[in-house]
Motif scaffolding. Structure first.
Motif, PDB file in Angstrom:
ATOM      1  N   GLY A 103       0.794  -1.224   0.000  1.00 41.86           N
ATOM      2  CA  GLY A 103       0.000   0.000   0.000  1.00 41.86           C
ATOM      3  C   GLY A 103       0.818   1.261   0.000  1.00 41.86           C
ATOM      4  O   GLY A 103       0.370   2.292   0.525  1.00 41.86           O
ATOM      5  N   GLY A 104       2.024   1.181  -0.530  1.00 47.56           N
ATOM      6  CA  GLY A 104       2.867   2.373  -0.574  1.00 47.56           C
ATOM      7  C   GLY A 104       3.520   2.644   0.770  1.00 47.56           C
ATOM      8  O   GLY A 104       3.567   1.806   1.668  1.00 47.56           O
ATOM      9  N   ARG A 105       4.063   3.870   0.873  1.00 49.62           N
ATOM     10  CA  ARG A 105       4.800   4.242   2.095  1.00 49.62           C
ATOM     11  C   ARG A 105       3.927   4.114   3.340  1.00 49.62           C
ATOM     12  O   ARG A 105       4.374   3.626   4.379  1.00 49.62           O
ATOM     13  N   GLU A 106       2.674   4.524   3.252  1.00 46.64           N
ATOM     14  CA  GLU A 106       1.763   4.437   4.392  1.00 46.64           C
ATOM     15  C   GLU A 106       1.575   2.982   4.815  1.00 46.64           C
ATOM     16  O   GLU A 106       1.601   2.652   5.999  1.00 46.64           O
ATOM     17  N   GLY A 107       1.396   2.118   3.797  1.00 48.93           N
ATOM     18  CA  GLY A 107       1.128   0.718   4.100  1.00 48.93           C
ATOM     19  C   GLY A 107       2.290   0.034   4.785  1.00 48.93           C
ATOM     20  O   GLY A 107       2.118  -0.610   5.823  1.00 48.93           O
ATOM     21  N   TRP A 108       3.484   0.191   4.203  1.00 48.36           N
ATOM     22  CA  TRP A 108       4.580  -0.555   4.814  1.00 48.36           C
ATOM     23  C   TRP A 108       5.065   0.074   6.114  1.00 48.36           C
ATOM     24  O   TRP A 108       5.593  -0.605   6.996  1.00 48.36           O
ATOM     25  N   LEU A 109       4.879   1.386   6.278  1.00 47.25           N
ATOM     26  CA  LEU A 109       5.205   1.983   7.575  1.00 47.25           C
ATOM     27  C   LEU A 109       4.281   1.448   8.664  1.00 47.25           C
ATOM     28  O   LEU A 109       4.716   1.128   9.776  1.00 47.25           O
ATOM     29  N   ARG A 110       2.995   1.360   8.342  1.00 50.94           N
ATOM     30  CA  ARG A 110       2.034   0.846   9.306  1.00 50.94           C
ATOM     31  C   ARG A 110       2.353  -0.618   9.637  1.00 50.94           C
ATOM     32  O   ARG A 110       2.326  -1.020  10.804  1.00 50.94           O
ATOM     33  N   THR A 111       2.690  -1.393   8.635  1.00 50.72           N
ATOM     34  CA  THR A 111       3.044  -2.792   8.866  1.00 50.72           C
ATOM     35  C   THR A 111       4.328  -2.910   9.679  1.00 50.72           C
ATOM     36  O   THR A 111       4.462  -3.791  10.543  1.00 50.72           O
ATOM     37  N   LEU A 112       5.266  -1.990   9.416  1.00 52.82           N
ATOM     38  CA  LEU A 112       6.515  -2.019  10.167  1.00 52.82           C
ATOM     39  C   LEU A 112       6.274  -1.737  11.642  1.00 52.82           C
ATOM     40  O   LEU A 112       6.809  -2.424  12.522  1.00 52.82           O
ATOM     41  N   PHE A 113       5.456  -0.722  11.939  1.00 51.46           N
ATOM     42  CA  PHE A 113       5.159  -0.418  13.333  1.00 51.46           C
ATOM     43  C   PHE A 113       4.473  -1.607  14.015  1.00 51.46           C
ATOM     44  O   PHE A 113       4.806  -1.970  15.150  1.00 51.46           O
ATOM     45  N   THR A 114       3.517  -2.191  13.316  1.00 54.22           N
ATOM     46  CA  THR A 114       2.843  -3.361  13.882  1.00 54.22           C
ATOM     47  C   THR A 114       3.825  -4.510  14.089  1.00 54.22           C
ATOM     48  O   THR A 114       3.826  -5.169  15.131  1.00 54.22           O
ATOM     49  N   GLY A 115       4.676  -4.736  13.085  1.00 56.77           N
ATOM     50  CA  GLY A 115       5.641  -5.825  13.178  1.00 56.77           C
ATOM     51  C   GLY A 115       6.627  -5.638  14.313  1.00 56.77           C
ATOM     52  O   GLY A 115       6.973  -6.604  15.013  1.00 56.77           O
ATOM     53  N   VAL A 116       7.078  -4.402  14.536  1.00 52.81           N
ATOM     54  CA  VAL A 116       8.020  -4.165  15.629  1.00 52.81           C
ATOM     55  C   VAL A 116       7.356  -4.435  16.969  1.00 52.81           C
ATOM     56  O   VAL A 116       7.923  -5.079  17.863  1.00 52.81           O
ATOM     57  N   GLY A 117       6.113  -3.939  17.141  1.00 47.18           N
ATOM     58  CA  GLY A 117       5.415  -4.184  18.400  1.00 47.18           C
ATOM     59  C   GLY A 117       5.188  -5.661  18.650  1.00 47.18           C
ATOM     60  O   GLY A 117       5.439  -6.172  19.752  1.00 47.18           O
ATOM     61  N   VAL A 118       4.710  -6.375  17.610  1.00 47.95           N
ATOM     62  CA  VAL A 118       4.496  -7.810  17.768  1.00 47.95           C
ATOM     63  C   VAL A 118       5.826  -8.529  17.934  1.00 47.95           C
ATOM     64  O   VAL A 118       5.954  -9.465  18.742  1.00 47.95           O
ATOM     65  N   GLY A 119       6.845  -8.094  17.198  1.00 44.74           N
ATOM     66  CA  GLY A 119       8.141  -8.759  17.254  1.00 44.74           C
ATOM     67  C   GLY A 119       8.777  -8.709  18.631  1.00 44.74           C
ATOM     68  O   GLY A 119       9.401  -9.682  19.077  1.00 44.74           O
ATOM     69  N   LEU A 120       8.637  -7.591  19.329  1.00 42.35           N
ATOM     70  CA  LEU A 120       9.185  -7.503  20.682  1.00 42.35           C
ATOM     71  C   LEU A 120       8.514  -8.517  21.604  1.00 42.35           C
ATOM     72  O   LEU A 120       9.176  -9.171  22.414  1.00 42.35           O
ATOM     73  N   GLY A 121       7.194  -8.639  21.472  1.00 40.38           N
ATOM     74  CA  GLY A 121       6.500  -9.639  22.277  1.00 40.38           C
ATOM     75  C   GLY A 121       6.897 -11.053  21.895  1.00 40.38           C
ATOM     76  O   GLY A 121       7.079 -11.915  22.761  1.00 40.38           O
ATOM     77  N   VAL A 122       7.032 -11.312  20.609  1.00 40.52           N
ATOM     78  CA  VAL A 122       7.429 -12.645  20.157  1.00 40.52           C
ATOM     79  C   VAL A 122       8.817 -12.999  20.682  1.00 40.52           C
ATOM     80  O   VAL A 122       9.072 -14.128  21.111  1.00 40.52           O
ATOM     81  N   ALA A 123       9.729 -12.024  20.655  1.00 41.58           N
ATOM     82  CA  ALA A 123      11.088 -12.284  21.156  1.00 41.58           C
ATOM     83  C   ALA A 123      11.059 -12.703  22.615  1.00 41.58           C
ATOM     84  O   ALA A 123      11.751 -13.657  23.019  1.00 41.58           O
ATOM     85  N   LEU A 124      10.257 -12.010  23.415  1.00 41.41           N
ATOM     86  CA  LEU A 124      10.182 -12.366  24.831  1.00 41.41           C
ATOM     87  C   LEU A 124       9.511 -13.723  25.024  1.00 41.41           C
ATOM     88  O   LEU A 124       9.902 -14.508  25.898  1.00 41.41           O
ATOM     89  N   LEU A 125       8.515 -14.022  24.202  1.00 42.52           N
ATOM     90  CA  LEU A 125       7.888 -15.344  24.277  1.00 42.52           C
ATOM     91  C   LEU A 125       8.888 -16.442  23.919  1.00 42.52           C
ATOM     92  O   LEU A 125       8.932 -17.498  24.565  1.00 42.52           O
ATOM     93  N   LEU A 126       9.697 -16.216  22.879  1.00 44.79           N
ATOM     94  CA  LEU A 126      10.694 -17.214  22.501  1.00 44.79           C
ATOM     95  C   LEU A 126      11.725 -17.411  23.593  1.00 44.79           C
ATOM     96  O   LEU A 126      12.158 -18.535  23.879  1.00 44.79           O
ATOM     97  N   ILE A 127      12.131 -16.304  24.230  1.00 41.61           N
ATOM     98  CA  ILE A 127      13.078 -16.423  25.339  1.00 41.61           C
ATOM     99  C   ILE A 127      12.449 -17.214  26.478  1.00 41.61           C
ATOM    100  O   ILE A 127      13.099 -18.063  27.107  1.00 41.61           O
ATOM    101  N   SER A 128      11.162 -16.957  26.747  1.00 37.79           N
ATOM    102  CA  SER A 128      10.479 -17.681  27.818  1.00 37.79           C
ATOM    103  C   SER A 128      10.421 -19.181  27.523  1.00 37.79           C
ATOM    104  O   SER A 128      10.595 -20.006  28.420  1.00 37.79           O
ATOM    105  N   THR A 129      10.177 -19.543  26.267  1.00 41.19           N
ATOM    106  CA  THR A 129      10.133 -20.966  25.926  1.00 41.19           C
ATOM    107  C   THR A 129      11.518 -21.607  25.986  1.00 41.19           C
ATOM    108  O   THR A 129      11.627 -22.826  26.138  1.00 41.19           O
ATOM    109  N   ALA A 130      12.572 -20.772  25.872  1.00 40.96           N
ATOM    110  CA  ALA A 130      13.930 -21.308  25.887  1.00 40.96           C
ATOM    111  C   ALA A 130      14.505 -21.419  27.294  1.00 40.96           C
ATOM    112  O   ALA A 130      15.489 -22.138  27.502  1.00 40.96           O
ATOM    113  N   VAL A 131      13.907 -20.717  28.266  1.00 39.30           N
ATOM    114  CA  VAL A 131      14.470 -20.706  29.622  1.00 39.30           C
ATOM    115  C   VAL A 131      14.511 -22.098  30.252  1.00 39.30           C
ATOM    116  O   VAL A 131      15.530 -22.476  30.841  1.00 39.30           O
ATOM    117  N   PRO A 132      13.435 -22.900  30.199  1.00 39.96           N
ATOM    118  CA  PRO A 132      13.535 -24.241  30.809  1.00 39.96           C
ATOM    119  C   PRO A 132      14.684 -25.068  30.259  1.00 39.96           C
ATOM    120  O   PRO A 132      15.393 -25.740  31.013  1.00 39.96           O
TER     121      PRO A 132
END
Length: 779
Positions: free
Chosen positions: A21-50
Motif C-alpha cells: 500500500g505504498g509508504r503508508e502501508g509498509w510503515l504501518r506494517t513495520l510499526f505493527t511488526g516491531v510491536g508484535v516482534g518484541l513480544g514474540v522475542a520475549l515469548l521465545l526467550i520464555s520458551t527457551a528458559v527451561p
C-alpha cells in the motif's frame, strides 16, 4: 466460492494492502511488526528458559563428585579431588584441587589437561576478575600461574567463577576425611526433591504474571493503525465488498503485521540471545547457545500469534458498522456496558477461592486452575479499564486548552490510549500481587541460623589433623590488618575406657575463648569446667580419670592412623557452669579446659575452630582473613556468619522474577514508544492543522502528556486494586498472614508511571517534527 477459498482470498488481499500500500502501508506494517516482534522475542526467550536451566544443571552434574564412582585404593584411573570452594566479596568461587594418581585419571569437563602442581585452570570470568584491579586481594590468595582456561563444557554459565588447581599432595580419603575423594569419574545422579506446593505456586505465578503483559502488548500491537484502516474499509464497501469481506480483509492486514512480527521477533531473539551471555544476576547466567527454544513451544508461538492477530481484529470489529460513506466508529459511541466486564475477574476469583487455606499441608495446587484464575483476574483489568476511563473522562471539562484538547480526544476515542496502558496495568498488578506474596511467605523460607555476626564475622574451621597449627593460624589471622579479635578453640573426645562407643567432648581454649561458649565467671590458666545440661554419653565429675584422643578405636589403631590416646584426669577443682551459645550458634556440652589443664601430648584433636571479628569499616579485612586461612591450608573453611539463611529454591524463583521483570519492563517501554509514534503519525494532519490555526506547540505537547497521564493514572489505580486483591487471595491460599507492603505498591506503581513519562519524553522530538503546517500537504 467455498468459505475456505473466500477466507484465503480476503486474507491475501488484506496482506497485499499491508505490504503493497505504498509508504503508508509498509510503515504501518513495520510499526505493527516491531510491536508484535518484541513480544514474540520475549515469548521465545520464555520458551527457551527451561532448556537453558536444564543445560546448566546437566553441566553441573557432569563435573560433580557428589555421587561419582569411587575407588578404595590408587589405580591408573583414579583421581584425588579436594573441595576448595571459597568466597570473594560476596561472590562464590567453585574450587577443586586435583591430583591424578594414574595415566587414565578422569579429566574434568572443560579441561584439556591436568594443571601441574601449583598451576591454575580458571573460568573466563575468574580470569577477568584476577586480571582486574579489583582482584588484587584474590590474586594474593590464588597466586598460582594460570595455565589454562576452563571451557564451556565445565561451567554452568559464562559468569561463573571457578578454578582447578594442581596439587602435589592431598590427604588420603578415609574416616573423618570428607573434603577429598578418590574418584574414577564425575557424576551427580542424586535427584533434588520436588518443590513444596507453595514454591511451585510461586513459580507458576511468576510465569503467568510475566507473560500476561506480553500477550496484552501483542494484542494491542496488531490493532495499530485503526483510523487509517477504517478509511480503507469504507472505500472497499463503496466498490461493492460486503461487511464480512471487509472484516476478513482487515484481518488479513493484521495477519501480515503479525507474520512480519514473527520474522522481526526471531531477529530480536537472536540478537538478545547473543547479548544474554554478558548479563548475570546473583552469579546466575546462561550461555547463549543454551537459549534454544523447544521446537514444540516455538511452533505454538508461531501458530498462536497470527491466529491471535486475526481473532483480535475480528473481535474488535464485531460492533463496528462499516458503510460505503464511512465507519460508524467516528460517530458518537454508545455507552460501554459493565456487566460482562466483571465476568473475567469474578471467574478468576471463583477458580482461586476453593484453593484458599491449603498451604503446604493439603497436596499440590492445580497448576491449570491457578493459571486460569490468575490470568482471568489480570485480563479483567483490560476489560474494566475502557469502561472506567469512559466514565471518568465523561465528567471532565473546563481547564486549560491543553487539558480540553486531551479530554476531548479521550471522550471521542479512548481506545488507543487504553491499549497503551493495558499492558502496564497488567504488569503492575501482577508485580504487586507477586511482591505481596513473596513478602508474606518470606518468613517461611527464611530461617534463623543462630549465628551472631556482632560477636564474630568469620568462623575458620580447621581441617581434621591440622589442629596442632591452630595457634599459629590464630596468630597469623590476628596480625592481619583489619582484624579486631580472634578466639581459638580445640575440640577432643574423652571416654572412660578405649575403645568406647560413648564419649564426652572436651573444648580447650584460653579463658577469653572459653567465655564465648560458657558463663565461666572468674578464670585463669589451669582452670577446668564441667558444662551443665545437654546429652552426655556418660556422667563426668571432677577428679574422674579419662582417656582423650581417638577414643573410638584402640590405641594401636589410633597410632597407625597418626593419632594418639592419652590418659587425663579431670581437675578436682573443676566448677560446673552453664553453657552459652557460641558465635556460630552452637551449644557446647561436656568439659572445658584451659591449656594448662588440658591433656598433653595429643597428636591431633577432633576439630578446631577460630572465631574472627573484623573491623566493619575496613572492606578488605574479611578478604584478608579468607586469604590467610586459604594460604595456611586450602581445606580450612572460612565461613561467614549470617543471622538468617534463605531457601535456595525460593531465592532462585526470586532471581527468575527479576530477570523476567527486567525483560517485561524493556518490552513495555519499547512497545509503548513504538505505539506512541504510530499514533502521532496517524494524527499528523490534525496536529498540523492545529498549528496552522495558531495553536502553541507547548499546548499540543501538554495535551499529548495529559492524554497519556489520565489513562495511566486510572490504570495504575485499577492495577493496584486488582494486585492487592490477587495478593490477598494468594496469601490465603498459602495460609500466610495478609500484609500489604505499601512502600512496594507505591514503588511499583511509580515505576509504571515512570515508564510512561519516559516514553512521552522520548516521543516529543517526533511530535515537534509533526507539528508543522507543511504536514497538511498531500497528494
Amino acid at each position: 466460492m467455498s468459505t475456505a477459498r473466500a477466507w484465503a482470498r480476503d486474507l491475501a488481499m488484506g496482506a497485499r494492502f499491508a505490504l503493497g500500500g505504498g509508504r503508508e502501508g509498509w510503515l504501518r506494517t513495520l510499526f505493527t511488526g516491531v510491536g508484535v516482534g518484541l513480544g514474540v522475542a520475549l515469548l521465545l526467550i520464555s520458551t527457551a528458559v527451561p532448556g537453558a536451566l536444564r543445560a546448566r544443571d546437566e553441566r553441573a552434574d557432569a563435573r560433580s563428585t557428589v555421587s561419582a564412582p569411587e575407588a578404595a585404593a590408587p589405580g591408573r584411573n583414579t583421581l584425588l579431588v579436594g573441595n576448595a570452594n571459597m568466597t570473594f566479596r560476596g561472590q562464590d568461587i567453585e574450587g577443586r584441587l586435583l591430583r591424578p594418581e594414574g595415566s587414565e585419571a578422569p579429566l574434568p569437563p572443560g579441561l584439556k589437561a591436568f594443571p601441574a602442581a601449583g598451576e591454575l585452570a580458571v573460568s573466563p570470568a575468574l580470569d577477568e576478575l584476577l586480571r582486574s584491579p579489583g582482584g588484587a586481594l584474590l590474586r594474593e590468595r590464588l597466586d598460582g600461574r594460570i595455565s589454562a582456561v576452563i571451557g564451556d563444557a565445565g561451567l554452568t554459565g559464562p559468569a561463573e567463577l571457578a578454578f582447578y588447581q594442581g596439587a602435589d599432595s592431598l590427604p588420603l580419603p578415609g574416616p573423618g576425611e570428607y573434603r577429598v575423594k578418590r574418584v574414577t569419574g564425575f557424576a551427580d545422579a542424586l535427584e533434588s526433591g520436588p518443590l513444596s506446593p507453595v514454591l511451585m505456586l510461586m513459580a507458576v505465578l511468576t510465569f503467568v504474571a510475566l507473560l500476561m503483559p506480553v500477550a496484552v502488548f501483542i494484542a494491542a500491537a496488531v490493532r495499530s493503525g485503526g483510523e487509517r484502516r477504517d478509511l480503507r474499509l469504507a472505500a472497499l464497501r463503496l466498490v461493492g465488498a460486503d461487511a464480512r469481506t471487509v472484516r476478513r480483509i482487515a484481518a488479513g492486514e493484521a495477519l501480515a503485521g503479525a507474520v512480519a512480527g514473527l520474522v522481526l521477533g526471531s531477529g530480536f531473539f537472536l540478537i538478545g540471545r547473543r547479548l544474554v551471555g554478558s548479563f548475570s544476576f546473583n552469579q546466575r547466567s546462561v550461555f547463549p547457545a543454551d537459549l534454544d527454544p523447544s521446537p514444540g513451544l516455538a511452533a505454538l508461538v508461531a501458530l498462536a500469534v497470527p491466529l491471535a492477530a486475526v481473532g483480535v481484529t475480528l473481535f474488535t470489529l464485531r460492533g463496528v458498522v462499516i458503510e460505503p460513506l464511512g465507519v460508524l466508529r467516528t460517530a458518537a459511541q454508545g455507552r460501554r456496558r459493565v456487566w460482562w466486564r466483571l465476568l473475567p475477574p469474578l471467574g478468576g476469583l471463583g477458580l482461586l477461592a476453593p484453593l484458599a487455606g491449603r498451604g503446604n499441608d493439603h497436596g499440590r495446587f492445580s497448576q491449570w486452575q491457578v493459571t486460569a484464575g490468575v490470568a482471568l483476574l489480570l485480563v479483567g483489568i483490560t476489560a474494566l479499564l475502557p469502561w472506567l476511563l469512559e466514565r471518568f473522562v465523561a465528567r471532565l471539562g473546563g481547564g486549560p486548552v491543553s487539558w480540553q484538547l486531551a479530554v476531548r480526544r479521550l471522550q471521542a476515542s479512548n481506545g488507543p490510549a487504553v491499549r497503551l496502558v493495558n499492558g502496564i496495568a497488567v504488569a503492575v498488578a501482577g508485580a504487586i500481587a507477586l511482591q505481596m506474596f513473596f513478602t508474606s511467605t518470606e518468613g517461611d523460607f527464611t530461617e534463623e541460623t543462630g549465628q551472631d555476626p556482632s560477636r564474630a564475622s568469620v568462623a575458620v574451621m580447621l581441617h581434621s589433623g591440622r589442629e596442632s597449627g591452630m595457634e599459629a593460624l590464630a596468630q597469623r589471622i590476628a596480625a592481619t590488618p583489619g582484624v579486631v579479635r580472634t578466639v581459638a578453640l580445640e575440640h577432643v573426645n574423652t571416654a572412660a575406657q578405649v575403645p568406647s562407643p560413648e564419649s564426652v567432648p572436651l573444648t580447650v581454649g584460653t579463658c577469653e575463648a572459653l567465655a564465648e561458649v560458657a558463663e565461666i565467671g572468674a578464670c585463669r590458666d589451669g582452670d577446668a569446667f564441667v558444662l551443665s545440661g545437654g546429652p552426655l554419653g556418660f556422667a563426668v565429675k571432677p577428679g574422674d580419670r579419662l582417656f582423650a584422643g581417638d577414643v573410638s578405636v584402640s590405641p594401636q589403631q589410633s597410632a597407625e592412623a597418626g593419632g594418639k590416646t592419652v590418659e587425663w584426669a579431670v581437675p578436682a577443682d573443676a566448677r560446673t557452669v552453664p553453657a552459652r551459645e557460641d558465635p556460630a550458634g552452637g551449644f557446647r556440652t561436656g568439659l572445658l579446659a584451659t591449656p594448662a589443664a588440658a591433656p598433653q601430648g595429643l597428636a591431633r584433636a577432633r576439630s578446631a575452630q577460630v572465631f574472627v571479628q573484623v573491623d566493619d569499616a575496613d572492606p578488605d579485612a574479611l578478604e584478608r582473613v579468607r586469604t590467610a586461612a586459604f594460604k595456611a591450608n586450602p581445606f580450612d573453611t572460612a565461613m561467614t556468619l549470617r543471622s538468617t539463611r534463605q531457601d535456595p529454591h525460593y531465592t532462585g524463583i526470586r532471581t527468575g522474577l527479576f530477570f523476567g521483570a527486567t525483560g517485561v519492563l524493556v518490552l513495555i517501554g519499547t512497545s509503548l514508544l513504538v505505539s506512541q509514534l504510530e499514533q502521532l503519525r496517524e494524527r499528523r494532519k490534525l496536529l498540523s492543522a492545529l498549528v496552522a490555526f495558531g495553536t502553541k506547540r507547548s499546548t499540543l505537547s501538554l495535551s499529548v502528556l495529559w492524554q497519556s497521564a489520565l489513562p495511566v493514572g486510572l490504570g495504575l489505580v485499577l492495577a493496584a486494586a486488582v494486585g492487592i486483591t490477587l495478593g490477598g487471595v494468594l496469601t490465603r491460599m498459602a495460609r500466610v498472614p495478609f500484609r500489604v507492603d505499601w512502600g512496594s505498591v507505591l514503588a511499583l506503581t511509580g515505576a509504571g508511571a515512570g515508564v510512561v513519562a519516559a516514553v512521552t519524553l522520548l516521543s516529543l522530538p517526533a511530535l515537534l517534527r509533526l507539528m508543522r503546517p507543511d504536514g497538511l500537504r498531500t497528494e
